[in-house]
Design a protein around this motif. Structure first.
Motif: not given
Lengths: 348, 203
Positions: A65, A70-71, A261, A279
């Motif tokens: 991370p 994650p974003e 994505d 993710w």
């Protein structure tokens, strides 16, 4: 076998009570990351070295991370009469030192680098990856799920500094020029032959312990991946497909999983928006959904795909496994799927 | 009076309400089921798990008219979009309206709460011994409850790909009894999980 030439011939060591002083000094020039405990154990930016949690083995959450969150926002855009305006959010690289890294984590970064900074380089990842100094730490004892010895042992081939607990001192191996720069003369001491022997004994002791628990050897990469490839129609996949709940936790926790994505989010008028990456997981139903069909509708096919994407496809493409033996996926699995058992069944 | 988007919250429990719902359907272009009751029958749907005589006791001698068993809206009319959850997510509501306005396809979340929970780097509540419905419940809530230390109770209903048998198996391995699992499965999604629950009862 170490591929890295040792920079120093004489061994060095650091007294345990001087580690905080050392990290304080490091912090003057670098951003410091180290393991902390906060419900789960993970790497975080450190303000005060006293917050650091020296764990006996790896953290719950890997280094991933830090480099691949994650974003992540890519860019923001807006539209007016003159057209579109794009504000790229590619950050400036930060010089960072990560302290307390385990062998499995360093290996996973090497694997992520082949994917994310290789043929198709990802600027957002590569930028964060630049100017990183890794200070490794030998585990005191393995976790139940660990099996790094199956991939060649606890100490990786590349590191900047490597600390090994030898009582009241850490023995320090220097693995690179970057690491050598952090050897401050007034904090580190010369080590004796005996210290080095202590270090080697310590590493061997932990590795023996892991090996005793795992009894699995994947070092013959070609043979093992061929063996796994042959098992595409094995019953094991149906069995695992029945118990897997497709939560994707094994993917997210995996230090080498890197699927994502990309989503565009706009406001109501469509005049402003942002592009983000989140993710993704190959266990999810929609992962392999295309405009024509979903080619991994069945759960067992998705379970198999994940194992293949760790032990078969990367070997075909890059000649490496995309697994480091950290055992995180085993720890987090709701269905208690044990990767070690799966592999043992596949290559027996 | 025709409208573009109609949001229907709750689910009909009387004949009059069904007629009202049918009229709304006729008068709108897009019908959105808003919240858990409209989506799955919700908590009122629990009444279907027990006899009516027992259920009515909850009102302590002053029962309102409940002539129909609560069903999801989709039982009566075509529903274009569903905003799951109790409460539904504000972010998802905005997302849906935006998508309808700019002509983009609104994507249902075909993954579990576990996905978003893991992305928030939470520790797993199942592992800590809670009966968490996360693995079979549709994501989209950003794992609000588990992130605040409360196990998921499944208000968003099951997602299509959910592996109930796998979830039940792992719950049983953790030591939960069949009755506890049936209870947890019935709270929000009895209407949708009827088959799973009867399978579990027989097993």
């Amino acid at each position: 076998m170490k591929l890295v030439k040792m920079v120093t011939i004489m061994g060095i060591k650091i007294a345990k009570n001087k580690v905080n002083e050392f990290l304080e000094r490091v912090k003057q020039e670098y951003v410091l990351y180290a393991p902390v405990e906060n419900g789960v154990t993970k790497f975080e930016k450190i303000g005060d070295p006293a917050d650091i949690c020296i764990l006996p083995n790896r953290t719950d959450i890997s280094l991933k991370p830090i480099f691949f969150p994650p974003e992540q926002e890519f860019f923001r855009w807006s539209k007016d009469t003159e057209g579109y305006h794009i504000e790229d959010l590619l950050e400036n690289e930060e010089k960072k030192v990560i302290f307390g890294v385990r062998g499995c984590d360093i290996r996973s970064l090497e694997i992520l680098d082949t994917y994310m900074s290789g043929e198709f380089a990802d600027p957002y990842y590569t930028q964060r990856r630049k100017n990183t100094v890794l200070i490794g730490l030998t585990c005191s004892y393995p976790r139940e799920s660990c099996f790094c010895t199956a991939f060649g042992g606890m100490v990786p081939n590349h590191y900047d500094l490597w600390f090994t607990d030898i009582g009241s001192y850490y023995y320090v191996d220097v693995g690179s020029e970057k690491g050598k720069k952090l050897i401050f003369g007034d904090i580190f001491e010369n080590a004796t032959k005996e210290d080095e022997m202590k270090k080697n004994r310590k590493i061997k002791k932990v590795e023996d312990e892991i090996e005793r628990r795992t009894r699995i050897d994947l070092c013959e990469i070609k043979r093992c991946s061929q063996e796994i490839k042959k098992k595409a129609d094995d019953d094991i996949w149906r069995e695992l497909g029945e118990i897997c709940v497709s939560c994707g936790r094994c993917n997210f926790i995996c230090p080498t999983c890197h699927c994502f994505d990309v989503r565009d989010i706009t406001n109501l008028e469509g005049s402003e928006g942002e592009r983000i990456r989140v993710w993704d997981s190959c266990h999810l139903y929609e992962y392999a959904k295309t405009s024509a069909e979903n080619f991994r509708k069945e759960r067992h096919a998705r379970v198999r795909y994940r194992i293949y994407d760790k032990f078969v496809f990367p070997v075909m493409r890059y000649g490496v496994y995309a697994c480091t033996g950290c055992g995180r996926c085993t720890d987090v699995c709701h269905a208690n799927i044990n990767l070690r058992d799966v592999l043992r069944r596949l290559i027996s | 009076m025709p409208v573009d988007i109609a949001f229907v919250e709750g689910t009909p429990t009387t004949r009059d309400e069904v007629i009202k719902l049918l009229r709304i359907r006729k008068d709108c272009k897009v019908l959105v089921a808003l919240g858990a009751c409209a989506d799955t029958g919700g908590v009122p749907g629990l009444v279907n798990t027990i006899s009516k005589r027992d259920a009515i006791k909850v009102y302590q001698g002053n029962p309102p008219e409940i002539s129909l068993n609560p069903k999801p809206l989709s039982y009566y009319v075509n529903v274009d979009y569903i905003l799951h959850g109790c409460p539904f997510s504000r972010k998802e509501l905005l997302e849906l309206i935006t998508d309808i306005v700019i002509g983009k396809e609104f994507r249902e979340k075909e993954y579990s709460v576990c996905v978003e929970c893991t992305l928030r780097e939470n520790g797993c509540l199942l592992e800590q011994g809670y009966l968490c419905m996360g693995p079979i419940t549709r994501g989209g809530c950003k794992a609000m409850c588990p992130s605040n230390g409360a196990a998921c109770i499944g208000c968003r209903g099951p997602f299509e790909d959910a592996n109930f048998k796998g979830h039940i198996r792992s719950l049983q391995e953790l030591g939960f009894t069949k009755e506890q699992i049936i209870e947890a499965y019935s709270v929000f999604s009895y209407e949708k999980l009827k088959e799973v629950i009867s399978w579990l009862k027989e097993e």
